[in-house]
Write a protein that holds these residues in place. Sequence first.
Motif, PDB file in Angstrom:
ATOM      1  N   LYS A 149      31.583  31.342 -17.818  1.00 35.37           N
ATOM      2  CA  LYS A 149      32.024  31.208 -16.433  1.00 35.37           C
ATOM      3  C   LYS A 149      30.848  31.474 -15.488  1.00 35.37           C
ATOM      4  O   LYS A 149      30.084  32.418 -15.675  1.00 35.37           O
ATOM      5  CB  LYS A 149      33.159  32.185 -16.162  1.00 35.37           C
ATOM      6  N   LEU A 150      30.738  30.607 -14.465  1.00 32.00           N
ATOM      7  CA  LEU A 150      29.661  30.698 -13.486  1.00 32.00           C
ATOM      8  C   LEU A 150      30.232  30.939 -12.095  1.00 32.00           C
ATOM      9  O   LEU A 150      31.418  30.711 -11.854  1.00 32.00           O
ATOM     10  CB  LEU A 150      28.845  29.400 -13.481  1.00 32.00           C
ATOM     11  N   ASP A 151      29.352  31.358 -11.174  1.00 37.04           N
ATOM     12  CA  ASP A 151      29.754  31.541  -9.781  1.00 37.04           C
ATOM     13  C   ASP A 151      30.087  30.167  -9.195  1.00 37.04           C
ATOM     14  O   ASP A 151      29.223  29.297  -9.107  1.00 37.04           O
ATOM     15  CB  ASP A 151      28.621  32.204  -9.001  1.00 37.04           C
ATOM     16  N   LYS A 152      31.318  29.968  -8.802  1.00 40.21           N
ATOM     17  CA  LYS A 152      31.787  28.670  -8.328  1.00 40.21           C
ATOM     18  C   LYS A 152      31.433  28.382  -6.878  1.00 40.21           C
ATOM     19  O   LYS A 152      31.526  27.253  -6.419  1.00 40.21           O
ATOM     20  CB  LYS A 152      33.293  28.559  -8.522  1.00 40.21           C
ATOM     21  N   GLY A 153      31.072  29.392  -6.120  1.00 40.46           N
ATOM     22  CA  GLY A 153      30.867  29.245  -4.691  1.00 40.46           C
ATOM     23  C   GLY A 153      32.068  29.797  -3.955  1.00 40.46           C
ATOM     24  O   GLY A 153      32.933  30.448  -4.543  1.00 40.46           O
ATOM     25  N   GLY A 160      33.585  26.157   2.916  1.00 42.78           N
ATOM     26  CA  GLY A 160      32.767  27.063   2.125  1.00 42.78           C
ATOM     27  C   GLY A 160      31.726  26.316   1.321  1.00 42.78           C
ATOM     28  O   GLY A 160      31.336  25.189   1.658  1.00 42.78           O
ATOM     29  N   THR A 161      31.283  26.940   0.240  1.00 50.02           N
ATOM     30  CA  THR A 161      30.218  26.373  -0.586  1.00 50.02           C
ATOM     31  C   THR A 161      30.721  26.029  -1.981  1.00 50.02           C
ATOM     32  O   THR A 161      31.677  26.619  -2.481  1.00 50.02           O
ATOM     33  CB  THR A 161      29.044  27.364  -0.728  1.00 50.02           C
ATOM     34  N   LEU A 162      30.044  25.066  -2.582  1.00 48.48           N
ATOM     35  CA  LEU A 162      30.298  24.648  -3.960  1.00 48.48           C
ATOM     36  C   LEU A 162      28.965  24.692  -4.691  1.00 48.48           C
ATOM     37  O   LEU A 162      28.006  24.035  -4.276  1.00 48.48           O
ATOM     38  CB  LEU A 162      30.875  23.231  -3.989  1.00 48.48           C
ATOM     39  N   ASN A 163      28.903  25.480  -5.754  1.00 49.20           N
ATOM     40  CA  ASN A 163      27.686  25.566  -6.550  1.00 49.20           C
ATOM     41  C   ASN A 163      27.688  24.476  -7.618  1.00 49.20           C
ATOM     42  O   ASN A 163      28.686  24.296  -8.319  1.00 49.20           O
ATOM     43  CB  ASN A 163      27.565  26.935  -7.212  1.00 49.20           C
ATOM     44  N   VAL A 164      26.571  23.765  -7.728  1.00 49.99           N
ATOM     45  CA  VAL A 164      26.423  22.677  -8.697  1.00 49.99           C
ATOM     46  C   VAL A 164      25.402  23.104  -9.747  1.00 49.99           C
ATOM     47  O   VAL A 164      24.292  23.509  -9.404  1.00 49.99           O
ATOM     48  CB  VAL A 164      25.961  21.374  -8.003  1.00 49.99           C
ATOM     49  N   TYR A 165      25.799  23.010 -11.018  1.00 51.53           N
ATOM     50  CA  TYR A 165      24.970  23.457 -12.132  1.00 51.53           C
ATOM     51  C   TYR A 165      24.700  22.320 -13.112  1.00 51.53           C
ATOM     52  O   TYR A 165      25.470  21.357 -13.182  1.00 51.53           O
ATOM     53  CB  TYR A 165      25.686  24.568 -12.918  1.00 51.53           C
ATOM     54  N   LEU A 172      21.616  23.904  -9.537  1.00 54.97           N
ATOM     55  CA  LEU A 172      20.883  22.747  -9.030  1.00 54.97           C
ATOM     56  C   LEU A 172      20.959  22.639  -7.513  1.00 54.97           C
ATOM     57  O   LEU A 172      20.017  22.210  -6.863  1.00 54.97           O
ATOM     58  CB  LEU A 172      21.421  21.458  -9.646  1.00 54.97           C
ATOM     59  N   GLU A 173      22.119  23.009  -6.964  1.00 53.55           N
ATOM     60  CA  GLU A 173      22.343  22.790  -5.534  1.00 53.55           C
ATOM     61  C   GLU A 173      23.534  23.619  -5.071  1.00 53.55           C
ATOM     62  O   GLU A 173      24.457  23.887  -5.831  1.00 53.55           O
ATOM     63  CB  GLU A 173      22.639  21.298  -5.325  1.00 53.55           C
ATOM     64  N   VAL A 174      23.502  24.016  -3.804  1.00 50.85           N
ATOM     65  CA  VAL A 174      24.648  24.638  -3.156  1.00 50.85           C
ATOM     66  C   VAL A 174      25.092  23.672  -2.069  1.00 50.85           C
ATOM     67  O   VAL A 174      24.347  23.382  -1.144  1.00 50.85           O
ATOM     68  CB  VAL A 174      24.298  26.017  -2.554  1.00 50.85           C
ATOM     69  N   GLN A 175      26.301  23.130  -2.224  1.00 43.25           N
ATOM     70  CA  GLN A 175      26.829  22.172  -1.258  1.00 43.25           C
ATOM     71  C   GLN A 175      27.741  22.895  -0.272  1.00 43.25           C
ATOM     72  O   GLN A 175      28.517  23.761  -0.658  1.00 43.25           O
ATOM     73  CB  GLN A 175      27.612  21.068  -1.973  1.00 43.25           C
ATOM     74  N   SER A 180      36.945  20.100   4.353  1.00 45.49           N
ATOM     75  CA  SER A 180      36.914  19.285   3.137  1.00 45.49           C
ATOM     76  C   SER A 180      35.866  18.190   3.132  1.00 45.49           C
ATOM     77  O   SER A 180      35.883  17.314   2.286  1.00 45.49           O
ATOM     78  CB  SER A 180      38.294  18.664   2.854  1.00 45.49           C
ATOM     79  N   LYS A 181      34.937  18.232   4.066  1.00 43.82           N
ATOM     80  CA  LYS A 181      33.887  17.222   4.133  1.00 43.82           C
ATOM     81  C   LYS A 181      32.551  17.848   3.755  1.00 43.82           C
ATOM     82  O   LYS A 181      32.199  18.919   4.267  1.00 43.82           O
ATOM     83  CB  LYS A 181      33.804  16.592   5.522  1.00 43.82           C
ATOM     84  N   TYR A 182      31.817  17.164   2.904  1.00 41.87           N
ATOM     85  CA  TYR A 182      30.487  17.608   2.492  1.00 41.87           C
ATOM     86  C   TYR A 182      29.543  17.496   3.672  1.00 41.87           C
ATOM     87  O   TYR A 182      29.462  16.467   4.328  1.00 41.87           O
ATOM     88  CB  TYR A 182      30.014  16.750   1.314  1.00 41.87           C
ATOM     89  N   ILE A 183      28.825  18.574   3.952  1.00 41.05           N
ATOM     90  CA  ILE A 183      27.854  18.604   5.043  1.00 41.05           C
ATOM     91  C   ILE A 183      26.461  18.631   4.439  1.00 41.05           C
ATOM     92  O   ILE A 183      26.122  19.555   3.699  1.00 41.05           O
ATOM     93  CB  ILE A 183      28.067  19.840   5.941  1.00 41.05           C
ATOM     94  N   LYS A 184      25.652  17.625   4.760  1.00 41.18           N
ATOM     95  CA  LYS A 184      24.285  17.553   4.205  1.00 41.18           C
ATOM     96  C   LYS A 184      23.362  18.468   4.936  1.00 41.18           C
ATOM     97  O   LYS A 184      23.467  18.751   6.077  1.00 41.18           O
ATOM     98  CB  LYS A 184      23.767  16.125   4.249  1.00 41.18           C
TER      99      LYS A 184
END
Length: 184
Positions: A149-153, A160-165, A172-175, A180-184
């Motif tokens: 299990k990893l830190d999900k964000g 909030g944030t979503l951690n990508v592994y 790899l990235e914190v989105q 509900s919209k991804y902010i670049k």
Amino acid sequence: MKKIITVIIATLLLVSCKMTKETYDSGELKKIGRTSNDLKDGKWKFYHKNGTIFQKGKYLKGAEIGVWEIFHENGKLHQIGKFNNGKQDGEWKFFYENGNKEGIGKLDNGKLIGQWNWYHTNGKTYTERLYTDGKLMNILNCFDGNGKKLDKGTLKDGNGTLNVYDINGNLLEVQNFKDSKYIK
């Protein structure tokens, strides 16, 4: 009398439906299926440039209906699910080129709903996500390729944030998400 009616109906069907075929510039078959009144109507097949099948399914008056299958260039199944009046509907399954599951979840009128599970290329669970009306609302869990299990964000209620592994658990990235919209 019955024979005459049958012949008339068959003739009308043949006249109103025609086989449509398109090729790539190189001559390989690109797509083939039936049309009626200039709309796709009936079974259709689409092909990759290498000649393998890309997708197949049915149309009704120009809209996808029923079960559709989409394939990788290597011929293995990539996606399978149903369409209703041109919109994805019900359970859809996704697969990697190696045949392992990639994801599974439900759609309603083309929008992701409920829990969607996504997997690493080795078939182990990667992330479990909740969607409402096509919007990513919550991340339930996140795992590396060994099931750790990893830190999900912090994503909750679409914010909030979503951690990508990667499969090894390297971040790899914190989105970032807002409403509900991804902010670049």
